[in-house]
Design a protein around this motif. Structure first.
Motif, PDB file in Angstrom:
ATOM      1  N   GLY A  22      -0.966 -11.698 -12.791  1.00 22.06           N
ATOM      2  CA  GLY A  22       0.339 -11.711 -11.920  1.00 22.06           C
ATOM      3  C   GLY A  22       0.391 -10.782 -10.958  1.00 22.06           C
ATOM      4  N   HIS A  23       0.073  -9.594 -11.269  1.00 24.06           N
ATOM      5  CA  HIS A  23       0.062  -8.506 -10.585  1.00 24.06           C
ATOM      6  C   HIS A  23      -0.869  -7.576 -10.953  1.00 24.06           C
ATOM      7  CE1 HIS A  23       2.259  -5.995  -7.339  1.00 24.06           C
ATOM      8  NE2 HIS A  23       2.126  -4.850  -8.012  1.00 24.06           N
ATOM      9  N   ILE A  24      -1.634  -6.705  -9.657  1.00 23.41           N
ATOM     10  CA  ILE A  24      -2.538  -5.663 -10.205  1.00 23.41           C
ATOM     11  C   ILE A  24      -1.879  -4.374  -9.403  1.00 23.41           C
ATOM     12  CG2 ILE A  24      -5.103  -5.057  -9.513  1.00 23.41           C
ATOM     13  CD1 ILE A  24      -5.940  -7.889 -10.026  1.00 23.41           C
ATOM     14  N   ILE A  25      -2.241  -3.329 -10.101  1.00 22.43           N
ATOM     15  CA  ILE A  25      -1.856  -2.029  -9.608  1.00 22.43           C
ATOM     16  C   ILE A  25      -3.297  -1.151  -9.372  1.00 22.43           C
ATOM     17  CG2 ILE A  25      -0.703   0.205 -10.019  1.00 22.43           C
ATOM     18  CD1 ILE A  25       1.512  -1.596 -10.943  1.00 22.43           C
ATOM     19  N   VAL A  26      -3.652  -0.719  -8.453  1.00 21.82           N
ATOM     20  CA  VAL A  26      -4.891   0.081  -8.246  1.00 21.82           C
ATOM     21  C   VAL A  26      -4.461   1.625  -8.014  1.00 21.82           C
ATOM     22  CG1 VAL A  26      -7.198  -0.050  -7.241  1.00 21.82           C
ATOM     23  CG2 VAL A  26      -5.831  -2.080  -7.424  1.00 21.82           C
ATOM     24  N   ASP A  27      -4.902   2.514  -8.777  1.00 20.45           N
ATOM     25  CA  ASP A  27      -4.616   3.928  -8.502  1.00 20.45           C
ATOM     26  C   ASP A  27      -6.194   4.581  -7.958  1.00 20.45           C
ATOM     27  OD1 ASP A  27      -3.609   6.567  -8.310  1.00 20.45           O
ATOM     28  OD2 ASP A  27      -2.590   6.295 -10.268  1.00 20.45           O
ATOM     29  N   GLU A  28      -5.906   5.562  -7.097  1.00 22.06           N
ATOM     30  CA  GLU A  28      -6.996   6.145  -6.677  1.00 22.06           C
ATOM     31  C   GLU A  28      -7.763   5.062  -5.756  1.00 22.06           C
ATOM     32  OE1 GLU A  28      -7.482   9.552  -6.098  1.00 22.06           O
ATOM     33  OE2 GLU A  28      -6.073  10.075  -7.624  1.00 22.06           O
TER      34      GLU A  28
ATOM     35  N   VAL B  14      -1.102  -1.022  -4.484  1.00 23.52           N
ATOM     36  CA  VAL B  14      -2.195  -0.156  -4.171  1.00 23.52           C
ATOM     37  C   VAL B  14      -1.708   1.148  -3.708  1.00 23.52           C
ATOM     38  CG1 VAL B  14      -4.465   0.166  -2.753  1.00 23.52           C
ATOM     39  CG2 VAL B  14      -3.764  -2.097  -3.333  1.00 23.52           C
ATOM     40  N   VAL B  15      -2.250   2.185  -4.638  1.00 18.67           N
ATOM     41  CA  VAL B  15      -1.668   3.797  -4.394  1.00 18.67           C
ATOM     42  C   VAL B  15      -2.957   4.615  -4.000  1.00 18.67           C
ATOM     43  CG1 VAL B  15       0.179   3.347  -5.467  1.00 18.67           C
ATOM     44  CG2 VAL B  15      -1.598   4.179  -6.691  1.00 18.67           C
ATOM     45  N   GLY B  16      -3.105   5.315  -3.137  1.00 19.10           N
ATOM     46  CA  GLY B  16      -4.088   6.318  -2.727  1.00 19.10           C
ATOM     47  C   GLY B  16      -3.820   7.176  -1.531  1.00 19.10           C
ATOM     48  N   ASP B  17      -4.902   8.012  -1.151  1.00 20.38           N
ATOM     49  CA  ASP B  17      -4.551   8.804   0.067  1.00 20.38           C
ATOM     50  C   ASP B  17      -6.025   8.797   0.837  1.00 20.38           C
ATOM     51  OD1 ASP B  17      -4.312  10.865   1.830  1.00 20.38           O
ATOM     52  OD2 ASP B  17      -4.426  12.516   0.501  1.00 20.38           O
TER      53      ASP B  17
ATOM     54  N   VAL C 276       0.785  -1.246  -0.109  1.00 19.12           N
ATOM     55  CA  VAL C 276       0.016   0.039  -0.102  1.00 19.12           C
ATOM     56  C   VAL C 276       0.821   1.314   0.079  1.00 19.12           C
ATOM     57  CG1 VAL C 276      -1.662   1.423   1.075  1.00 19.12           C
ATOM     58  CG2 VAL C 276      -1.822  -1.331   1.293  1.00 19.12           C
ATOM     59  N   VAL C 277       0.791   2.022  -1.007  1.00 13.28           N
ATOM     60  CA  VAL C 277       1.431   3.267  -1.043  1.00 13.28           C
ATOM     61  C   VAL C 277       0.628   4.549  -0.740  1.00 13.28           C
ATOM     62  CG1 VAL C 277       2.935   4.664  -2.502  1.00 13.28           C
ATOM     63  CG2 VAL C 277       2.973   2.287  -2.862  1.00 13.28           C
ATOM     64  N   GLN C 278       0.796   5.018   0.444  1.00 17.49           N
ATOM     65  CA  GLN C 278      -0.240   6.139   0.905  1.00 17.49           C
ATOM     66  C   GLN C 278       0.497   7.528   0.896  1.00 17.49           C
ATOM     67  OE1 GLN C 278      -3.284   6.593   2.688  1.00 17.49           O
ATOM     68  NE2 GLN C 278      -2.798   8.724   2.819  1.00 17.49           N
ATOM     69  N   GLY C 279       0.050   8.353  -0.080  1.00 14.69           N
ATOM     70  CA  GLY C 279       0.723   9.800  -0.149  1.00 14.69           C
ATOM     71  C   GLY C 279      -0.407  10.825  -0.438  1.00 14.69           C
ATOM     72  N   GLY C 280      -0.103  11.937   0.011  1.00 14.37           N
ATOM     73  CA  GLY C 280      -0.908  13.079  -0.432  1.00 14.37           C
ATOM     74  C   GLY C 280      -1.048  13.530  -1.721  1.00 14.37           C
ATOM     75  N   PRO C 281      -1.644  14.690  -2.044  1.00 11.08           N
ATOM     76  CA  PRO C 281      -1.642  15.199  -3.237  1.00 11.08           C
ATOM     77  C   PRO C 281      -0.331  15.652  -3.923  1.00 11.08           C
ATOM     78  CG  PRO C 281      -3.376  16.153  -2.012  1.00 11.08           C
ATOM     79  CD  PRO C 281      -2.354  15.280  -1.090  1.00 11.08           C
ATOM     80  N   GLY C 282      -0.131  15.360  -5.059  1.00  9.11           N
ATOM     81  CA  GLY C 282       1.365  15.798  -5.658  1.00  9.11           C
ATOM     82  C   GLY C 282       2.243  15.007  -5.356  1.00  9.11           C
TER      83      GLY C 282
END
Length: 758
Positions: free
Chosen positions: A533-539, A562-565, A186-192
């Motif tokens: 084989g791998h899934i990437i989920v944005d927002e 998984v990337v999001g905020d 899980v990649v947590q990050g704010g705007p920008g």
């Protein structure tokens, strides 16, 4: 390199050999070279972007002598010599890591890092960083430049298409990109903070590092909307990866294009996990039995009665099998036909209990007048009777997911039976007439297919028949080859190998089949059961629990990025925490990485957005902006017509925008007014459900703007955005953080979190 691939492709296409094997080999080779050309075309712009000069003896060379400079690029290129010495190092290779990680405090053996800027194949600029500070004293200080390639990239005008960051990846981003593929990251990050760019570069890195594992299963990238996917679609081809499947949630059910709209409240209900139970109950409700009096079924001159008890026994047997609904129909039908067969035998004048040829031997009776063959014939005739088929279709219908959901949502009584957990008001939100699908319907369709099972449309039987035909043809070919032995040596073991000595008919048929040359992504897009084989989920924070249930089925290995905020969650069905998302699937076995630096939003704009963030959750901290522009957000208070205020602001921004892009973010309540105002001053502006971001001006809702960025942004009526839903403040936080340079607020005068009056 590109010329060689093009020449080989042209030569392959000129091949005229007409045998099956030659045509198949030609098609396969042509596909390979076509893909190579596509990859080379994608990476040609900015192919080489960096160079590393090492301290003598460092950089991976042997011995302590001078180390040759290392050039970095989007792909690896090697000399066409026996030694195959590297001319260009792929940015994903381990040897390239010092380009992203080396600092003056920890130079990693690097003396100088050079950033190259090119236009086509011409170098138009370079920036040097001296990392070995001891060398600076012995050299002219002109080698040390104050210009930052990163800041140059950040301040460049937007084009409506996302750029890759391969030349400016920062250390915290590099650690995420190169993280191990296994498990959920899980990649947590704010705007920008570059979440999307990191996710895309991670996809390219994984395909490079784990090529063998991922080449057959593929990588899926899930984005929030089609505008977003088009915005990022050029990034991976620029990194030499063209086989990744990009999809929105609404596109993940083959054959369905989810474009219908519905209320956020209805979508939230559909996103709840309880809908899995609702659908299971809806399927069970379609597995009917007759009333107590039984069901009359006219057959010829007889009227057979299917008694409730017999139907209940048949239903119980079908359910005990554990098979999906459509597959279990065969079991149900078999038991029903057995019961009807005995009735028909009795009607003919036979006591079937005397000597049951179908297995019953525990009931006395008169000697059977019909044998097993007679009963089998009666059973077969009953199976073909229209009245019997109609009865089976009502009792246990073959259903598609589309039929199940359409029938369920169109019938309040059926919905009440299947969803007693929902309130009457909630069920009323789900009632609708058939006609199109919403994105929130797609996880339900997928769930329904799991419950119903695939419908045999005869395609598998046709495929098997075609294969049998090909095997028979191949067998004939081999018999001809076998007959080529001369009779003089028919009793002598021949030392000459023939086709029959090397392969059998099935193998020959398989080799001669003309297989359609589809990429992994194309095959995955057409197959609902495909396991990636791998899934990437944005927002990712916007996905509902039912959506995650769908994605977990697509990735049994649980290899996901998984990337999001969480602070930007605007969807009512979205995530409140990452723990709540992943606990049902991997418990606490997931990793968290945080991105803390804001590369997009200037400090002046982020200070305003931070006030809104604090109103969402005081414990949350905004990411740190790397730059300031000296241009604070501008507020225009509406004094009269909202449309006039918007038109004036758009006109002013366009006058100073140059070749950049302007985004106008508007609440749904003001859409028509704002659209008319923008058209009056910018006829070329893009509107609608899927705006063209390459136009100078785009008018969008907050949901459409997620993940996007513009040089300048106008936010219309922050109060209306903030108060439209219980998560309106998260939407406003998103709207305020889309700009890379300037932000204008069209303020209605009503208080909102950042105005100091809320």
């Amino acid at each position: 390199m590109r010329r060689t691939a093009a020449e080989r492709l042209a030569q392959t296409l000129r091949e005229t050999d007409s045998t099956h094997q030659a045509r198949s080999q030609r098609d396969s080779t042509a596909t390979m070279y076509a893909r190579t050309l596509a990859e080379l075309d994608g990476v040609e712009s900015g192919l080489c972007f960096g160079r590393l000069d090492f301290v003598d003896g460092d950089g991976g060379g042997e011995g302590d002598g001078p180390q040759s400079p290392m050039y970095l690029g989007r792909i690896g290129i090697f000399a066409d010599t026996p030694e195959h010495e590297p001319l260009l190092i792929d940015w994903r290779a381990p040897a390239a890591r010092p380009f992203y990680l080396a600092t003056a405090a920890s130079p990693l053996g690097v003396r100088r890092r050079r950033h190259l800027r090119t236009r086509d194949r011409t170098v138009i600029g370079l920036d040097d960083e001296i990392l070995d500070l001891s060398a600076v004293e012995a050299r002219s200080t002109s080698d040390v430049t104050s210009e930052s390639p990163l800041l140059a990239a950040l301040t460049a005008s937007r084009t409506g298409r996302m750029r890759d960051i391969v030349a400016t990846i920062q250390a915290e981003q590099d650690h995420v990109i190169r993280a191990d593929m296994n498990g959920v990251l899980v990649v947590q990050g704010g705007p920008g903070t570059g979440k999307t760019a990191v996710a895309l570069h991670r996809a390219a890195y994984l395909l490079y590092t784990y090529r063998q594992q991922l080449s057959t299963r593929g990588v899926l990238i899930v984005g929030p909307n089609r505008t977003f996917l088009r915005y990022i679609s050029h990034v991976l081809p620029s990194l030499a990866e063209t086989g990744v499947l990009l999809r929105t949630l609404g596109d993940l059910y083959p054959g369905v294009r989810a474009t219908r709209t519905e209320s956020p409240e209805a979508a939230e209900i559909k996103g709840r996990l309880v809908m899995a139970d609702v659908l299971a109950k809806a399927v069970r409700d379609r597995q009917r039995v007759p009333e107590q009096g039984g069901m009359e079924i006219p057959v010829d001159k007889e009227v057979l009665i299917l008694h409730r008890e017999a139907a209940e026994d048949a239903r119980a047997a079908a359910r005990r099998s554990g098979k999906p609904h459509n597959e279990a129909r065969e079991i149900f039908a078999r038991h029903v036909l057995d019961a009807l067969t005995w009735q028909m035998a009795e009607a003919i004048g036979t006591d079937p209990y005397a000597d049951d040829p179908l297995g019953g031997d525990d009931a006395p009776g008169d000697p059977m007048l019909l044998d097993a063959a007679d009963l089998a014939e009666i059973r077969a005739e009953l199976a073909e009777e229209p009245a019997v088929q109609a009865a089976l279709d009502w009792l246990w219908p073959i259903l598609t997911p589309q039929e199940l959901l359409n029938d369920l949502f169109a019938d309040p009584d059926a919905l009440a039976s299947a969803a007693p957990q929902l309130s009457e008001q909630e069920r009323a939100l789900l009632v609708r007439e058939p006609g199109g699908w919403t994105p929130a319907d797609v996880p339900l369709l997928d769930e329904a297919m799991e419950l119903l099972g695939e419908i045999d449309d005869g395609s598998q039987a046709r495929l098997e028949a075609e294969l049998r035909r090909q095997v028979e043809y191949a067998q004939g070919t081999l018999e001809v080859a076998e007959g080529s032995r001369t009779f003089e040596f028919e009793d002598v073991e021949s030392e000459v190998l023939l086709a029959t000595d090397l392969l059998d008919a099935a193998t020959l048929a398989e080799r001669q089949r003309l297989v359609e040359q589809l990429t992994t992504a194309q095959r995955a897009a057409a197959d609902r059961r495909w396991a990636f084989g791998h899934i990437i989920v944005d927002e990712a924070q916007e996905l509902s629990p039912m959506a995650w249930r769908l994605l977990m089925r697509r990735c049994p290995s649980r290899s996901m990025t998984v990337v999001g905020d969480i602070a930007q969650t605007g969807d009512l069905a979205g995530a409140a925490s990452w723990e709540s998302v992943f606990a049902p699937y991997v418990a606490d076995r997931w990793r968290l990485a945080e991105l803390t630096v804001n590369y997009r939003t200037p400090a002046e704009i982020m200070d305003l957005a931070a006030k809104v963030l604090a109103s969402i959750d005081p414990s949350l901290r905004p990411p740190t902006s790397v730059r300031a522009t000296g241009i604070p957000p501008r507020t225009v208070t509406v004094d009269g017509s909202l449309g006039q205020a918007v038109a004036a602001a758009v006109r002013e921004e366009l006058a100073s925008l140059g070749d950049g892009r302007l985004g106008v973010i508007v609440p749904a309540a003001h859409w028509d007014t704002v659209a008319e105002a923008v058209r009056s001053v910018a006829p070329e502006a893009s509107f609608g459900a899927d705006p063209d971001l390459t136009q100078p001006v785009a008018v969008l809702t907050v949901a459409q703007g997620k993940g996007l960025e513009f040089d300048s942004v106008i936010v219309v009526d922050p109060h209306a955005i903030e108060t439209v839903s219980v998560r309106g403040r998260s939407d406003l936080y998103v709207a305020l953080t889309r700009a890379t340079q300037r932000l204008t607020l069209i303020d209605s005068g009503r208080p909102w979190s950042g105005s100091g009056e809320a």
